[in-house]
Design a protein around this motif. Sequence first.
Motif, PDB file in Angstrom:
ATOM      1  N   GLU A 147      40.568  59.846  47.546  1.00 16.05           N
ATOM      2  CA  GLU A 147      39.884  59.114  48.611  1.00 16.05           C
ATOM      3  C   GLU A 147      39.418  57.745  48.147  1.00 16.05           C
ATOM      4  O   GLU A 147      39.515  56.750  48.889  1.00 16.05           O
ATOM      5  N   SER A 148      38.920  57.673  46.908  1.00 17.79           N
ATOM      6  CA  SER A 148      38.475  56.371  46.392  1.00 17.79           C
ATOM      7  C   SER A 148      39.653  55.404  46.252  1.00 17.79           C
ATOM      8  O   SER A 148      39.550  54.210  46.597  1.00 17.79           O
ATOM      9  N   ILE A 149      40.788  55.935  45.767  1.00 24.96           N
ATOM     10  CA  ILE A 149      41.973  55.079  45.648  1.00 24.96           C
ATOM     11  C   ILE A 149      42.454  54.621  47.027  1.00 24.96           C
ATOM     12  O   ILE A 149      42.793  53.453  47.240  1.00 24.96           O
ATOM     13  N   THR A 150      42.462  55.584  47.969  1.00 26.62           N
ATOM     14  CA  THR A 150      42.900  55.243  49.334  1.00 26.62           C
ATOM     15  C   THR A 150      41.980  54.197  49.963  1.00 26.62           C
ATOM     16  O   THR A 150      42.432  53.266  50.640  1.00 26.62           O
ATOM     17  N   GLU A 151      40.674  54.334  49.725  1.00 25.91           N
ATOM     18  CA  GLU A 151      39.723  53.357  50.267  1.00 25.91           C
ATOM     19  C   GLU A 151      39.935  51.976  49.677  1.00 25.91           C
ATOM     20  O   GLU A 151      39.873  50.950  50.377  1.00 25.91           O
TER      21      GLU A 151
END
Length: 276
Positions: A147-151
């Motif tokens: 999720e952090s990478i996607t954000e």
Amino acid sequence: MDEVTQAVENLKSEWSQAVAQLEVCIAAIEFCGKMGKGTEEAMSLPRLNGSAQDALQLLNALQCRLDLLAEQLPTFEEVQSGQATLGSWKEQYQRLRATLRSANLQAKVNIGKAAQEERELLLGGGEESTIRRRNLQTKAGMTSAAESITESLRRSRQLMVQEAERSANTLSTFDESTSVLRKAEGEYQGRRSLLMRTRGMLSTMQLQDVLDRIILTIGFLVFSLAVLYVVSRRIGLLTLQRKLADAIRSGSVSAGDILAKVQEGPAPTNAPYDEL
């Protein structure tokens, strides 16, 4: 096909693709929580909402671009069609926003139910519960990292979209400046031809002024010579009269002799032959 018309057609194609992408995101959000994995699906919900917001921003940008291009279409019918398309896009945009809100509400309800079921399963005890907790912890860590990478990628994409829009606005400003400069150049060419004609007229007037001066000078000289001639003739007559008056006063010539000579007139040319 005109360039503006082709650009409008491209916008319609982009709009269809963006709407399809947004509908997929809305369907995924609405289905979120129905697979029985409340925690995992709750972590994926922000990513889905981020993708949906990106699609909404793209749709909004497409509306602005169509609003600018609709006024530049070549015919009145195409302008009316472009404005009608813009109106339908705005209505569809509002419907999609409302659908996205409804999908988020449904996802929260589904995730709440799935979380309640997981809580009951975890509190039940036993080996199955322990394995379940470990799997959840592992999957939660992996999901959080993803999720952090996607954000981060979503923020980068958003920045790139903003830069692209800024570049498009800059190019549009350059085009407008170029158009203004071309109009100014055309006006300058028109003024230049007018100045050339004015310069030619001034040259003609200057030449005419020189000719008028020459004519006036010649006329004045002729008039002066005529006056001098008349004055000289008058001065000669006055001198003759003065000489006659002096002769009469001195007595060398009488007034009767002068009158007789005047009455006789000039002597004939054959007088010497008569005397012979």
